[in-house]
Design a protein around this motif. Sequence first.
Motif, short mmCIF file in Angstrom:
data_model
loop_
_atom_site.label_atom_id
_atom_site.label_comp_id
_atom_site.label_asym_id
_atom_site.label_seq_id
_atom_site.Cartn_x
_atom_site.Cartn_y
_atom_site.Cartn_z
N ARG A 154 0.87 2.37 8.79
CA ARG A 154 1.92 1.63 9.50
C ARG A 154 1.52 1.39 10.95
N ALA A 155 1.00 2.42 11.61
CA ALA A 155 0.62 2.30 13.02
C ALA A 155 -0.53 1.31 13.18
N ASN A 212 0.82 -1.22 0.00
CA ASN A 212 0.00 0.00 0.00
C ASN A 212 0.85 1.26 0.00
N ALA A 213 1.99 1.23 0.68
CA ALA A 213 2.86 2.41 0.69
C ALA A 213 3.42 2.69 -0.70
N ASP A 214 3.77 1.63 -1.42
CA ASP A 214 4.29 1.81 -2.78
C ASP A 214 3.26 2.46 -3.70
N ARG A 260 0.97 12.16 0.93
CA ARG A 260 0.35 10.95 1.48
C ARG A 260 1.16 10.36 2.64
N ALA A 261 2.14 11.10 3.11
CA ALA A 261 2.93 10.63 4.24
C ALA A 261 2.07 10.39 5.49
N PRO A 262 1.12 11.28 5.83
CA PRO A 262 0.27 10.99 7.00
C PRO A 262 -0.54 9.71 6.83
#
Length: 290
Positions: free
Chosen positions: A268-269, A251-253, A260-262
């Motif tokens: 991740r959390a 999903n990060a990729d 979209r960092a937040p």
Amino acid sequence: MTAPFGVVTVTYSSGDYLHNFLRTLGDASVHTPPVVIADNGSDDGAPEKAAAEYDNVTLVHTGGNIGYGAAMNRGVAELDPDIEFVVIANPDVEWSPGSLDELLAAAQRWPRAASLGPLVTELDGSVYPSARAVPNLISGTGHAVLGAVWPNNPWTQAYRDDDPAGVERPVGWLSGSCLLVRRSAFDSVDGFDSRYFMFMEDVDLGDRFGRAGWLNVYVPGARVLHAKSHSVSRHPEKMIPAHHASAYRFNADRNPGPLRAPLRLALRAGLAVRSKIAVAAALREQRRAG
């Protein structure tokens, strides 16, 4: 007659599963294909025994447990580059008679198919949902959170892309437990992404095939049995975090950039918390069963 395909499997102390894999492979096609075993550090002697017993088997030691995707890439590279198709399969697969010939026939019907996957059954006879839609953040989160407690929720249903009629059709991605891949398509996307140590590498591959203009085609006319070694249930403290790490990477990729960092941080959390809860539950179940 030279086989139009080669077979690659990755082993990690696979024992009798590998024996049954090779034993049933002889009935899967009229061809006798070259087989490459990419071994990630087995200590049971099964890969060496297989290489000694079968003339068409080549054993490649990867040098350690480098992960499924990286080992599979290493095995595929060992095959003659002129081989048009590659069968990618777990060593705990058992082949039904004619299953690979049926996949090869389907590949001729679908010239834009990069990967073709069979109907996969489990030991109890149930059908494993091996043909699925590519998850996005919403459907993936809905399935992850509700799949175990509400199996028929709309996100899980959409993700599994179930079709009880068993129609041959393009899908988002196919289970990497057993795939026939077109070598030209596999090479065009640089194979598996070796950053995925385990889990989600097949989702990522199918998605990248689709983004590159290829198809992933489900072929229920071909059948295999996936016996499963159940390494996840034996080692939940390792396997469950690996699964969640792969889910984050996928999903990060697909959600890059500073804006979209937040979103990535929240993802991740959330996955870290879910992983800890899942590990604790699995270990409690393990203690009760033991």
